[in-house]
Design a protein around this motif. Structure first.
Motif, PDB file in Angstrom:
ATOM      1  N   ILE A 146       1.442  -1.438   0.506  1.00  0.00           N
ATOM      2  CA  ILE A 146       0.002   0.027   0.505  1.00  0.00           C
ATOM      3  C   ILE A 146       0.798   1.538   0.165  1.00  0.00           C
ATOM      4  O   ILE A 146       0.793   2.259  -0.620  1.00  0.00           O
ATOM      5  N   ILE A 147       2.520   1.272   1.079  1.00  0.00           N
ATOM      6  CA  ILE A 147       2.517   2.132   0.858  1.00  0.00           C
ATOM      7  C   ILE A 147       3.376   2.487  -0.366  1.00  0.00           C
ATOM      8  O   ILE A 147       3.336   3.567  -1.172  1.00  0.00           O
ATOM      9  N   ALA A 148       3.660   1.738  -1.133  1.00  0.00           N
ATOM     10  CA  ALA A 148       4.179   1.384  -2.867  1.00  0.00           C
ATOM     11  C   ALA A 148       3.656   2.046  -3.764  1.00  0.00           C
ATOM     12  O   ALA A 148       3.686   3.399  -5.048  1.00  0.00           O
ATOM     13  N   VAL A 149       1.851   1.506  -3.407  1.00  0.00           N
ATOM     14  CA  VAL A 149       1.273   2.182  -4.599  1.00  0.00           C
ATOM     15  C   VAL A 149       1.231   3.767  -4.499  1.00  0.00           C
ATOM     16  O   VAL A 149       1.055   4.480  -5.094  1.00  0.00           O
ATOM     17  N   PHE A 150       0.937   3.948  -2.917  1.00  0.00           N
ATOM     18  CA  PHE A 150       0.573   5.336  -2.773  1.00  0.00           C
ATOM     19  C   PHE A 150       1.240   6.596  -2.851  1.00  0.00           C
ATOM     20  O   PHE A 150       1.629   7.508  -3.830  1.00  0.00           O
ATOM     21  N   ALA A 151       3.003   5.919  -3.173  1.00  0.00           N
ATOM     22  CA  ALA A 151       4.243   6.815  -2.847  1.00  0.00           C
ATOM     23  C   ALA A 151       4.412   7.069  -5.102  1.00  0.00           C
ATOM     24  O   ALA A 151       5.100   7.831  -5.131  1.00  0.00           O
ATOM     25  N   GLY A 152       3.881   5.185  -5.485  1.00  0.00           N
ATOM     26  CA  GLY A 152       4.663   5.672  -6.523  1.00  0.00           C
ATOM     27  C   GLY A 152       3.079   6.361  -7.873  1.00  0.00           C
ATOM     28  O   GLY A 152       3.474   6.324  -8.330  1.00  0.00           O
ATOM     29  N   ALA A 184      14.719  15.348  -9.430  1.00  0.00           N
ATOM     30  CA  ALA A 184      13.961  13.853 -10.170  1.00  0.00           C
ATOM     31  C   ALA A 184      15.554  13.434 -10.902  1.00  0.00           C
ATOM     32  O   ALA A 184      15.784  13.561 -12.235  1.00  0.00           O
ATOM     33  N   GLY A 185      16.823  13.299 -10.294  1.00  0.00           N
ATOM     34  CA  GLY A 185      18.044  13.196 -11.065  1.00  0.00           C
ATOM     35  C   GLY A 185      17.572  11.618 -10.985  1.00  0.00           C
ATOM     36  O   GLY A 185      16.371  10.885 -11.270  1.00  0.00           O
ATOM     37  N   SER A 186      18.972  11.006 -11.215  1.00  0.00           N
ATOM     38  CA  SER A 186      18.431   9.555 -12.175  1.00  0.00           C
ATOM     39  C   SER A 186      18.190   8.240 -10.783  1.00  0.00           C
ATOM     40  O   SER A 186      17.742   7.550 -11.259  1.00  0.00           O
ATOM     41  N   LEU A 187      18.603   8.959  -9.276  1.00  0.00           N
ATOM     42  CA  LEU A 187      18.097   7.915  -8.594  1.00  0.00           C
ATOM     43  C   LEU A 187      16.893   8.073  -8.075  1.00  0.00           C
ATOM     44  O   LEU A 187      16.011   7.063  -7.717  1.00  0.00           O
ATOM     45  N   TYR A 188      15.961   9.335  -8.730  1.00  0.00           N
ATOM     46  CA  TYR A 188      15.123   9.467  -8.533  1.00  0.00           C
ATOM     47  C   TYR A 188      14.191   8.425  -8.881  1.00  0.00           C
ATOM     48  O   TYR A 188      13.896   7.666  -9.472  1.00  0.00           O
ATOM     49  N   LYS A 189      14.875   8.721  -9.951  1.00  0.00           N
ATOM     50  CA  LYS A 189      14.133   7.497 -11.006  1.00  0.00           C
ATOM     51  C   LYS A 189      13.918   6.125 -11.080  1.00  0.00           C
ATOM     52  O   LYS A 189      13.004   5.926 -11.182  1.00  0.00           O
ATOM     53  N   LEU A 190      15.420   6.027 -10.765  1.00  0.00           N
ATOM     54  CA  LEU A 190      15.099   4.104  -9.945  1.00  0.00           C
ATOM     55  C   LEU A 190      14.239   4.319  -9.415  1.00  0.00           C
ATOM     56  O   LEU A 190      13.910   3.053  -9.041  1.00  0.00           O
ATOM     57  N   TRP A 191      14.190   5.046  -7.998  1.00  0.00           N
ATOM     58  CA  TRP A 191      13.289   5.051  -7.366  1.00  0.00           C
ATOM     59  C   TRP A 191      12.102   4.584  -7.848  1.00  0.00           C
ATOM     60  O   TRP A 191      11.385   4.110  -7.177  1.00  0.00           O
ATOM     61  N   ARG A 192      11.521   5.721  -8.591  1.00  0.00           N
ATOM     62  CA  ARG A 192       9.924   5.211  -8.911  1.00  0.00           C
ATOM     63  C   ARG A 192       9.829   3.976  -9.118  1.00  0.00           C
ATOM     64  O   ARG A 192       8.781   3.721  -9.598  1.00  0.00           O
ATOM     65  N   VAL A 193      10.845   3.362 -10.189  1.00  0.00           N
ATOM     66  CA  VAL A 193      10.737   2.489 -11.186  1.00  0.00           C
ATOM     67  C   VAL A 193      10.756   1.471 -10.510  1.00  0.00           C
ATOM     68  O   VAL A 193       9.721   1.030 -10.264  1.00  0.00           O
ATOM     69  N   LEU A 194      11.689   1.686  -9.518  1.00  0.00           N
ATOM     70  CA  LEU A 194      11.406   0.015  -7.989  1.00  0.00           C
ATOM     71  C   LEU A 194      10.376   0.495  -7.645  1.00  0.00           C
ATOM     72  O   LEU A 194       9.293  -0.613  -6.904  1.00  0.00           O
ATOM     73  N   THR A 195       9.447   1.583  -7.173  1.00  0.00           N
ATOM     74  CA  THR A 195       8.260   1.880  -6.009  1.00  0.00           C
ATOM     75  C   THR A 195       7.098   1.664  -7.256  1.00  0.00           C
ATOM     76  O   THR A 195       6.074   1.316  -6.647  1.00  0.00           O
ATOM     77  N   ARG A 196       6.841   1.798  -8.312  1.00  0.00           N
ATOM     78  CA  ARG A 196       5.968   2.124  -8.813  1.00  0.00           C
ATOM     79  C   ARG A 196       5.657   0.650  -9.394  1.00  0.00           C
ATOM     80  O   ARG A 196       4.511  -0.332  -9.172  1.00  0.00           O
ATOM     81  N   TYR A 197       6.134  -0.075 -10.061  1.00  0.00           N
ATOM     82  CA  TYR A 197       6.461  -1.276 -10.457  1.00  0.00           C
ATOM     83  C   TYR A 197       7.297  -2.785  -9.609  1.00  0.00           C
ATOM     84  O   TYR A 197       6.695  -3.744  -9.584  1.00  0.00           O
ATOM     85  N   VAL A 198       8.121  -2.575  -9.901  1.00  0.00           N
ATOM     86  CA  VAL A 198       8.959  -3.635  -8.963  1.00  0.00           C
ATOM     87  C   VAL A 198       8.637  -4.440  -7.841  1.00  0.00           C
ATOM     88  O   VAL A 198       8.218  -5.540  -7.396  1.00  0.00           O
TER      89      VAL A 198
END
Ligand code: PFF
Length: 464
Positions: free
Chosen positions: A409-415, A430-444
């Motif tokens: 639920i946390i990942a779905v909300f944040a992502g 919104a650097g590259s670390l942010y983009k990585l976090w976002r992919v991990l949080t939204r999908y993985v």
């Protein structure tokens, strides 16, 4: 008086409970919550029960791919809401154009914390007993049989276990009631490095035990034929449990984090410290298990039957063994505070209780629920259903179901629910670390958690 109204300050909210004095104070508090029985007691026995190598690999993958992004998400939600987890989720749900019903995530966390602490306190009580035994020299030059007998005699007596559980809960309630976590925060500053040092010393002992290669192979040679969906679920549950994520504890801590602190840096430091201690514990324990002909799948007593052996054979064994169990009790204590915090903060803010009243009410409830786990090792050890004893079931429900569900639920909300600007703002652009976090949080993370949960309950068929 505490209030649940956060104050707007130039567009940014401030917590009325104050802020951490420094980035280090925050890292110490979160590390104090993360490092606990989960690393030294639970990790080795769950890894042992699940066949070693392949489990450890899945656990590490879960820590990095799911644990780290969920921890970052939990901290960022906490800092953005700056309230207790229930109120934070209601507020952010509304603010992000969704619904106040996201507050149920907070409720899930409050319940999970209460249930986890009900058995956590019982095991922490064991460590208190082991302090006394160590100081009395019970493990000095003891054999595996002697140490096993100490364990069996103690755990077999529900009166003794109940007494220690009561003592540990009293210590926890005392600190929470007085709101003196800051004192313990100072203790963490000393405790974590001391625990690490002692583990490294013990590692030296394990290396000379004669079975180090066997222990190493058990931990790091993956045998995927032994891996079942149940053990993948156990590995994921362990990742959540050991990092204290999925239940709002880290969210509550994040609420007091100053704006300028890097969430990514702090999360990375905590995850590294926590994982190192768990791996070290495994490296110490498995060689001892094999050197003494013990069974790695021994269960919850594993650490209590192996470490005293090594400690008792060291020079000044009584001293080191006492020191070790004191450090472990402290580690459990600082974790117990995190487990109680969501429930106490919620009672204080929503039901106008003082902190002391809330601590006593919640502590009393937890103590009572803990009696089920006390009896699981003696009087009711034969009373089993679903996953085993009452203890086994509470542990399974919380670590393997509630925490991953909370993390999902946390990942779905944040992502997905939180807009990009809000999360990028908290994570420093919104650097590259942010983009990585976002992919991990939204999908993985969400897909991984859901997949493992469904697979483990048999709701997803095999593709062959
Ligand atoms: N992470 C703690 C441990 O490894 O012992 C247990 C824990 C503490 C879980 C606090 C959850 C929590 F909120």
């Amino acid at each position: 008086m505490l209030s649940n109204t956060a104050v707007a300050d130039g567009g940014k909210r401030k917590s009325l409970h104050g802020h951490w004095s420094s980035k280090m104070a925050f890292i110490l508090a979160v590390t104090g919550s993360a490092v606990g029985l989960g690393n030294v007691w639970k990790f080795p026995y769950v890894a042992g029960e699940n066949g070693g190598g392949a489990f450890v690999l899945v656990y590490l993958a879960c820590v990095i791919l799911i644990g780290l992004p969920v921890m970052m998400s939990e901290i960022l939600l906490g800092r953005r809401g700056r309230r207790n987890p229930v109120a934070t989720m209601a507020l952010l749900g509304e603010e992000e154009g969704s619904s106040r019903q996201w507050r149920w995530l907070g409720v899930l966390g409050v319940v999970a914390g209460i249930l986890i602490l009900s058995y956590y306190s019982v095991i922490a009580g064991w460590t208190l007993y082991y302090i006394v035994q160590s100081a009395g020299g019970a493990f000095q030059n003891a054999t595996a049989a002697d140490v096993g007998a100490v364990f069996d005699n103690f755990v077999g007596s529900w009166q003794a276990v109940l007494l220690c559980h009561t003592l540990f809960m009293a210590l926890t309630v005392f600190v929470v009631a007085r709101g003196v976590e800051r004192g313990l925060e100072q203790a963490v500053r000393f405790m974590v490095p001391a625990l690490l040092t002692l583990m490294v010393v013990l590692l030296g002992y394990a290396i000379t035990s004669g079975s180090f290669a066997e222990g190493l192979a058990f931990m790091f040679t993956p045998d995927f034929s032994k891996l079942t969906w149940d053990s993948v679920l156990a590995a994921m549950g362990q990742a959540f449990f050991t990092l204290s994520i999925g239940m709002g504890a880290i969210m509550a801590y994040g609420a007091y984090l100053p704006e300028e602190t890097s969430i990514t840096g702090a999360s990375g430091a905590v995850v590294t410290a926590d994982t190192s201690i768990a791996i070290l514990a495994g490296l110490v324990i498995f060689p001892l298990v094999f050197a003494n002909g013990l069974n790695p799948g021994e269960g919850p007593g594993l650490v209590f039957q192996t470490l005293p052996l090594a400690l008792g054979q060291m020079p000044a064994g009584a001293f080191f063994s006492t020191l070790f169990f004191v450090l472990l009790s402290f580690a459990a204590w600082t974790s117990a505070l995190g487990l109680m915090e969501p429930a106490v903060a919620w009672l204080v803010e929503h039901h106008e209780r003082t902190r002391a009243q809330a601590a006593v009410i919640i502590g009393g409830l937890i103590w009572f629920l803990g009696i089920g786990s006390v009896l699981s090792f003696n009087a009711l050890s034969d009373f089993t259903f679903l996953n085993g004893t009452i203890f086994d079931n509470v542990d399974f429900l919380t670590s393997n179901v509630m925490l991953p569900l909370g993390g999902l639920i946390i990942a779905v909300f944040a992502g997905w629910i939180m807009c990009r600007n809000s999360s990028a703002d908290e994570l420093g652009g919104a650097g590259s670390l942010y983009k990585l976090w976002r992919v991990l949080t939204r999908y993985v993370a969400p897909v991984g958690i859901l997949f493992v949960l469904l697979k483990a309950v048999g709701l997803l068929p095999d593709l062959s």
